[in-house]
Design an enzyme around this catalytic site. Structure first.
Site, PDB file in Angstrom:
ATOM      1  N   SER A   1      45.204  42.066  82.612  1.00  0.00           N
ATOM      2  CA  SER A   1      45.768  40.719  82.690  1.00  0.00           C
ATOM      3  C   SER A   1      45.968  40.250  84.133  1.00  0.00           C
ATOM      4  CB  SER A   1      47.100  40.660  81.942  1.00  0.00           C
ATOM      5  OG  SER A   1      48.093  41.331  82.676  1.00  0.00           O
TER       6      SER A   1
ATOM      7  N   LYS B   1      53.377  40.907  86.465  1.00  0.00           N
ATOM      8  CA  LYS B   1      53.121  39.471  86.290  1.00  0.00           C
ATOM      9  C   LYS B   1      53.271  38.798  87.641  1.00  0.00           C
ATOM     10  CE  LYS B   1      52.863  39.167  81.744  1.00  0.00           C
ATOM     11  NZ  LYS B   1      51.685  38.684  81.050  1.00  0.00           N
TER      12      LYS B   1
END
Lengths: 202, 429
Positions: free
Chosen positions: A123, A160
């Site tokens: 991701s 993230k």
């Protein structure tokens, strides 16, 4: 000695009598010879030298240049030539040697607050983080929007990018397959640390 | 004007538990215990476990039901991890004070004299916040004019949530109010036996102790207690000890996973403990002059025949040679070992420890300033170096190979901070 070990006949050479062969001071069998009287001192001194080259424990003749072992094998003194030998021309770069390059110095500002973690998943590919890369995480850096952070999300440590979109803090993936996660309660969000570098093996 | 002395005690909260939680966000607010070296007893409890009434050092089999009922997570002690995180905390603390005393794996005294006279609470809060965020280990900070009071301040910071984890006891009125609420046995240096004796004299709270007249103190108690009382009254008697003193006694003792019955099994276990203890001895560059061996049967099972024995000897000359120590250990074991018992615990202790370079000649045949013959020293040094690089590669043969008493930790977490292969995984999802 017990009776049955005694020789049966008398006289003659007795077994085991006399000096053992090779037990002389020279470490080998000796032989009697006649020499001119005037040469005796000279020959004796030659023999004396020879005697000193015999190792008393093994009875072997040492080569004349051999260093004699001392009784304490760890206290042999070997002459140390404590002076430099100038071999060739001195390096003109000697004065310019500074230090070798240390990756720690490049990657780690605060060792006590720095941890390594291993990334798993794709991701964050857009930020250059591949699966199995090692991330350098500094817990002393403040997590502000724009930083790639490690946070505790659903009981897991997750990577993230922290971002602000329309005034709202979001946790953003760097891969369009993954949706943004808006942060409802800023107090609840546990930021574990800020990623400063990626170590990626090719 | 010289400023008043100010010590701080910084103490990690449930240190082993905090270490385990740092890499396991799923365990936040979950009950956790960390077990002793052989997974036998509880050595650290999370707040949730303390609330269940689980006491320190309880054998794990006694709380089996609680563990199942409340889904308590068990961890074997991972000292590799704890030591690394401890050194991070200690190194971060050096930034806050000119002088530091590392008191234990999770506690450190700081000398804050003149550092934060304007606003000590704000400074303490900065220490608490920084250590918590940078190392990931939460701490409490207690500050006061003496080390004993700093300990007390830390106790208060931990005990009462509204303090925010930081307490300063510069003000005598605050000290008095706090001491009136704290039982005397919570004071640093007052053990359970001493507090029982003090209770009999009507000394119940810390304040009672602080008010005890000097005559009674001198007549009935040691100088140590008298010093504690002076410290409670704000006179600093215990200076900061910066250099960590070499240990005066080295102990290595364990409980076995399985009971041992034969002499050989016990000798194997003790040989291994002796090897470890002598390695520690060499690590601090000391020699030991005495060896103690102790063995005992289980103590928690009342139906079992009990045997408990310890014995010491003084070595002919102080040594740090594993082989000499093992020889002594075996001689001692032979004297106290009795067949027919099921042994559960054994240990060795090295005493009369002094530094190698103290220069006493201990043996006629050894050069002054040297403890062992140089061959002995070289051998031990080589073994230590090999074992440092390849743990447990070289050992004395009598310590056995994969013995049945050896303990395999069952709930060991990873060595997250010291092994490349054991890094924590973070998900990119």
């Amino acid at each position: 000695m017990s009776d049955n070990q005694q020789p049966k006949s008398r006289g003659g050479a007795r077994l085991g009598a006399g000096r053992k062969k090779g037990s002389s001071a020279y470490g080998e069998p000796t032989k009697a010879i006649r020499v001119p009287e005037s040469m005796v001192p000279e020959l004796l001194s030659v023999l004396e030298q020879r005697k000193q080259q015999v190792d008393l424990q093994t009875n072997r003749v040492l080569p004349s240049s051999f260093i004699h072992p001392t009784l304490d094998p760890l206290r042999v003194s070997i002459p140390l030539f404590n002076c430099r030998v100038a071999a060739g021309f001195p390096s003109p770069a000697d004065d310019y040697i500074e230090q070798t390059l240390d990756l720690n110095q490049l990657l780690i500002q605060k060792p006590a607050a720095t941890f390594f973690v291993r990334a798993e998943g794709d991701s964050m590919i857009g930020a250059g983080i591949h699966s199995n890369d090692i991330l350098v995480v500094d817990r002393s850096i403040e997590a502000v929007p724009g930083k790639v952070v490690i946070c505790a999300l659903n009981d897991e440590l997750t990577v993230k990018r922290l971002a602000r979109k329309q005034g709202q803090l979001v946790l953003m993936a760097e891969n369009s397959d993954y949706p943004d996660i808006p942060i409802q309660d800023e107090v609840e969000l546990v930021i574990w640390g800020v990623v400063t570098n990626v170590i990626h093996a090719l | 004007m010289t400023s008043q002395q100010r010590f701080a005690l910084v103490d990690c909260n449930n240190f082993y538990v905090s270490c385990e939680r740092l890499f396991r966000p799923d365990l936040l607010n979950k009950p956790i215990v960390v077990l002793s070296n052989n997974d036998g007893c509880v050595v650290a409890r999370s707040a949730e476990v303390k609330a269940l009434g689980v006491k320190m050092a309880v054998p794990v089999h006694q709380i089996k039901e609680l563990i199942e009922q409340h889904d308590i997570h068990l961890f074997s002690s991972n000292y590799t991890l704890y030591a690394d995180l401890s050194s991070r905390v200690m190194s971060l603390l050096t930034e806050f004070a000119p002088r530091q005393e590392i008191y234990s794996i999770d506690e450190s005294f700081l000398d804050l004299t003149g550092v934060c006279d304007q606003n000590p609470l704000a400074y303490g809060e900065r220490i608490r916040w920084t250590i918590g965020h940078h190392s990931g280990i939460p701490v409490c900070v207690g500050m006061a004019p003496t080390k004993t009071l700093a300990k007390l301040a830390n106790y208060a910071a931990k005990r009462w949530r509204q303090t925010g984890g930081v307490v300063d006891l510069a003000c005598p009125d605050r000290r008095e109010r706090l001491m009136k609420r704290v039982p005397v046995k919570k004071i640093w240096g007052i053990g359970s036996r001493l507090s029982a004796k003090l209770n009999q004299l009507g000394v119940i709270t810390a304040w009672d102790l602080a008010c005890l007249p000097q005559e009674i103190l001198r007549a009935q108690f040691s100088v140590v207690v008298a010093r504690t009382v002076m410290e409670l009254n704000g006179t600093s008697c215990l200076p900061l000890e910066e250099a960590s003193a070499a240990k005066q006694q080295i102990i290595c003792s364990r409980s076995f996973k399985q009971r041992l019955t034969t002499f050989d099994e016990l000798a194997q276990a003790l040989t291994q403990y002796a090897s470890r203890a002598s390695e520690k001895l060499r690590g601090q560059n000391s020699v030991a002059g005495s060896v103690t061996v102790s063995i005992r049967t289980g103590i928690f099972n009342p139906d079992e025949v009990q045997y408990n024995q310890a014995i010491s000897l003084t070595l002919p000359s102080a040594t740090q040679d594993t082989r000499v120590i093992i020889k002594a250990v075996k001689r001692l074991l032979r004297k106290i070992y009795k067949p027919g018992y099921r042994y559960q615990h054994a240990g060795i202790a090295l005493g009369k420890i002094r530094q190698v370079n103290e220069g006493l000649q201990s043996d006629l045949f050894i050069m002054p300033g040297q403890v062992e013959s140089s061959t002995q020293q070289t051998l031990m040094k080589s073994i230590d170096e090999i074992n440092r690089r390849f743990p447990n590669k070289v050992s004395v043969s009598s310590s056995g190979i994969k013995p049945k008493w050896s303990y395999q930790p069952e709930n060991l977490s990873k060595r997250y901070t010291t092994h490349w292969g054991e890094l924590v995984q973070v998900t990119c999802l």
